[in-house]
Design an enzyme around this catalytic site. Structure first.
Site, PDB file in Angstrom:
ATOM      1  N   PHE A   1       0.836  -1.199   0.000  1.00  0.00           N
ATOM      2  CA  PHE A   1       0.000   0.000   0.000  1.00  0.00           C
ATOM      3  C   PHE A   1       0.869   1.247   0.000  1.00  0.00           C
ATOM      4  O   PHE A   1       1.856   1.325   0.745  1.00  0.00           O
ATOM      5  CB  PHE A   1      -0.866   0.064   1.265  1.00  0.00           C
ATOM      6  CG  PHE A   1      -1.807  -1.086   1.474  1.00  0.00           C
ATOM      7  CD1 PHE A   1      -3.114  -1.037   1.010  1.00  0.00           C
ATOM      8  CD2 PHE A   1      -1.388  -2.213   2.168  1.00  0.00           C
ATOM      9  CE1 PHE A   1      -3.991  -2.088   1.234  1.00  0.00           C
ATOM     10  CE2 PHE A   1      -2.255  -3.274   2.399  1.00  0.00           C
ATOM     11  CZ  PHE A   1      -3.559  -3.208   1.927  1.00  0.00           C
ATOM     12  N   ASP A   2       0.470   2.225  -0.778  1.00  0.00           N
ATOM     13  CA  ASP A   2       0.985   3.581  -0.604  1.00  0.00           C
ATOM     14  C   ASP A   2       0.399   4.144   0.688  1.00  0.00           C
ATOM     15  O   ASP A   2      -0.581   3.614   1.229  1.00  0.00           O
ATOM     16  CB  ASP A   2       0.585   4.428  -1.811  1.00  0.00           C
ATOM     17  CG  ASP A   2       1.075   5.856  -1.712  1.00  0.00           C
ATOM     18  OD1 ASP A   2       2.145   6.094  -1.128  1.00  0.00           O
ATOM     19  OD2 ASP A   2       0.362   6.756  -2.208  1.00  0.00           O
TER      20      ASP A   2
END
Length: 302
Positions: free
Chosen positions: A161-162
């Site tokens: 995930f960013d």
């Protein structure tokens, strides 16, 4: 008592995200849906090849056992019901226990996310993804030509995930956009002890942690935060996760370096980011999806 999906991790996915229907989609895009239906019907006995999100779905479904059904995957597709037969046939061919689906013949299916109480929606249609995000459902636009997942970790679901505008809100990103990097770093250092507001994918990360804790001997989840942040802005991200009582296995603070090659080494089954540039970099190496949320996407055309 009726059937309920309560307590399950519910993944809603379009047929093109799960299977490789790019050749067939060329016919669909020509506007002749009857020709498309006939093509799919003619290929009914030919299983579609796995698509970009196939590995993610296959591994998540492996959390189901005879004692506990913890994951539900539902097809939400713009396909017609006739073409939907091939989708279910293909799932059966690969041993994917997918029983539910909605096929809307060109109309947006995102509205069916509400009764499903979906934890994740994956689609190739940006407008559907935007609608889902507006409705509070974690959603991403799958890039159909992304690299497929590595087969090196058959007993581990790996998801990356960013941070800003994905796991976290875009609060800090707005400072960066308006005032630049130095102001961003100062803002985050000053507010290091104050948790960031939740972003659209916090509920998915929390649900994955619950699934991991429920456990199964032959499958586990490994998560990574992959962000352009660098020290000293790293601390607020870590403290925010601690405040949420959510753990990630890895955290990469890349300070603006391209994410693609780092993701290649992590080998995720899927990567989520709000910036198309990062997705394009990642898609050369791993399955990737665009989270069309936050200030970076406020002026993006649908």
């Amino acid at each position: 008592m009726g059937v309920s999906l309560d307590g399950k991790l519910v993944v809603a996915i379009s047929s093109r995200a799960l299977f490789d229907f790019e050749e067939e989609n060329q016919v669909f895009e020509q506007g002749d849906d009857r020709a498309y239906m006939n093509l799919q019907l003619g290929r009914l006995e030919t299983p579609a090849k796995p698509g970009v999100a196939f590995s993610l779905v296959q591994k998540l479904l492996a959390f189901n056992t005879s004692e506990a059904q913890r994951v539900e995957v539902v097809i939400l597709s713009r396909n017609d019901p006739v073409s939907g037969m091939r989708v279910f046939r293909s799932a059966q061919h690969y041993g994917l226990p997918i029983q539910r689906g909605s096929f809307t013949r060109g109309q947006s299916p995102w509205r069916y996310l509400r009764p499903l109480n979906a934890n994740l929606f994956l689609s190739t249609h940006l407008s559907d993804v935007r609608s889902a995000l507006d409705a509070g459902v974690p959603a991403a636009q799958v890039y159909p030509h992304s690299a497929h997942a590595s087969e090196a970790n058959p007993h581990e679901v790996r998801i990356a995930f960013d941070g800003d505008a994905v796991l976290f809100s875009d609060e800090a990103e707005r400072v960066f956009q308006a005032q630049g990097l130095d102001a961003f770093q100062q803002h985050e250092q000053t507010n290091a002890a104050h948790p960031l507001p939740a972003g659209p994918f916090k509920p998915l990360l929390a649900a994955l942690q619950v699934l991991q804790q429920a456990g199964t001997p032959h499958m586990r989840i490994r998560t990574a935060l992959v962000t352009a942040r660098s020290a000293p802005a790293h601390e607020r991200a870590i403290r925010t996760l601690m405040n949420w009582n959510i753990e990630v296995d890895e955290a990469m603070f890349l300070g603006g370096l391209e994410k693609g090659e780092f993701l290649r080494e992590f080998e995720p089954d899927f990567f989520f980011d709000d910036q198309t540039g990062h997705i394009e970099s990642a898609a050369r190496h791993v399955p990737a999806g665009h989270v069309a949320s936050g200030v970076r996407n406020s002026n993006t055309e649908v």
